[in-house]
Scaffold this motif. Sequence first.
Motif, PDB file in Angstrom:
ATOM      1  N   MET A  39       0.819  -1.131   0.028  1.00 25.16           N
ATOM      2  CA  MET A  39       0.043   0.092  -0.050  1.00 25.16           C
ATOM      3  C   MET A  39       0.768   1.281   0.074  1.00 25.16           C
ATOM      4  N   PRO A  40       1.886   1.395   0.947  1.00 29.17           N
ATOM      5  CA  PRO A  40       2.814   2.634   0.770  1.00 29.17           C
ATOM      6  C   PRO A  40       3.241   2.850  -0.567  1.00 29.17           C
ATOM      7  N   THR A  41       3.662   1.807  -1.287  1.00 25.78           N
ATOM      8  CA  THR A  41       4.276   2.092  -2.786  1.00 25.78           C
ATOM      9  C   THR A  41       3.324   2.794  -3.442  1.00 25.78           C
ATOM     10  N   VAL A  94       3.147   6.230  -2.886  1.00 24.16           N
ATOM     11  CA  VAL A  94       4.200   7.046  -3.572  1.00 24.16           C
ATOM     12  C   VAL A  94       3.980   7.326  -5.069  1.00 24.16           C
ATOM     13  N   ILE A  95       3.780   6.275  -5.725  1.00 24.45           N
ATOM     14  CA  ILE A  95       3.395   6.472  -7.021  1.00 24.45           C
ATOM     15  C   ILE A  95       2.398   7.482  -7.357  1.00 24.45           C
ATOM     16  N   ALA A  96       1.406   7.517  -6.662  1.00 21.82           N
ATOM     17  CA  ALA A  96       0.347   8.212  -6.742  1.00 21.82           C
ATOM     18  C   ALA A  96       0.689   9.826  -6.569  1.00 21.82           C
ATOM     19  N   PHE A  97       1.469  10.067  -5.457  1.00 19.52           N
ATOM     20  CA  PHE A  97       1.751  11.309  -5.322  1.00 19.52           C
ATOM     21  C   PHE A  97       2.918  11.888  -6.364  1.00 19.52           C
ATOM     22  N   GLY A  98       3.844  11.004  -6.713  1.00 16.91           N
ATOM     23  CA  GLY A  98       4.547  11.160  -7.918  1.00 16.91           C
ATOM     24  C   GLY A  98       3.917  11.772  -9.319  1.00 16.91           C
ATOM     25  N   VAL A  99       2.893  10.777  -9.313  1.00 17.29           N
ATOM     26  CA  VAL A  99       2.166  10.971 -10.535  1.00 17.29           C
ATOM     27  C   VAL A  99       1.439  12.378 -10.516  1.00 17.29           C
ATOM     28  N   ALA A 100       0.911  12.795  -9.459  1.00  9.54           N
ATOM     29  CA  ALA A 100      -0.117  13.831  -9.276  1.00  9.54           C
ATOM     30  C   ALA A 100       1.053  15.216  -9.118  1.00  9.54           C
ATOM     31  N   GLY A 101       2.152  15.163  -8.742  1.00 10.46           N
ATOM     32  CA  GLY A 101       3.258  16.133  -8.690  1.00 10.46           C
ATOM     33  C   GLY A 101       3.587  16.375 -10.129  1.00 10.46           C
ATOM     34  N   VAL A 102       3.736  15.408 -10.969  1.00 13.80           N
ATOM     35  CA  VAL A 102       4.150  15.408 -12.303  1.00 13.80           C
ATOM     36  C   VAL A 102       3.085  16.331 -13.111  1.00 13.80           C
ATOM     37  N   ILE A 103       1.837  15.854 -12.789  1.00 10.04           N
ATOM     38  CA  ILE A 103       0.546  16.477 -13.460  1.00 10.04           C
ATOM     39  C   ILE A 103       0.531  17.936 -13.077  1.00 10.04           C
ATOM     40  N   TYR A 104       0.599  18.178 -11.756  1.00 13.20           N
ATOM     41  CA  TYR A 104       0.445  19.567 -11.333  1.00 13.20           C
ATOM     42  C   TYR A 104       1.616  20.544 -11.901  1.00 13.20           C
ATOM     43  N   GLY A 105       3.017  19.741 -11.988  1.00 13.39           N
ATOM     44  CA  GLY A 105       3.968  20.617 -12.660  1.00 13.39           C
ATOM     45  C   GLY A 105       3.734  20.932 -14.048  1.00 13.39           C
ATOM     46  N   THR A 106       3.194  20.106 -14.569  1.00 15.22           N
ATOM     47  CA  THR A 106       2.848  20.229 -16.111  1.00 15.22           C
ATOM     48  C   THR A 106       1.868  21.393 -16.389  1.00 15.22           C
TER      49      THR A 106
END
Length: 83
Positions: free
Chosen positions: A1-3, A6-18
């Motif tokens: 579950m923690p992995t 981490v992946i979800a927050f990473g993807v969200a960060g990339v989308i927000y940055g874009t």
Amino acid sequence: MPTAMVIAFGVAGVIYGTICLFDRPVKATETCHPAPDIPYTLEDAHLVWHTRIRCDTETCADKSAALDVLVDAKLVKPWRAVR
């Protein structure tokens, strides 16, 4: 579950940055977002108004068109006198 988190927050960060990269404020000589071909509905104008929060109505034709609809519906009173 923690992995997965981490992946979800990473993807969200990339989308927000874009989004932040491409939906940036522009210079006064540029046109930010083009105006729609047909006038917005009241609901669409409200959504555009909030979506384009970092844009200025002087340089963003999209936000300006949304403002026109909101002013016509008497939901927003422009702070500048209309000339």
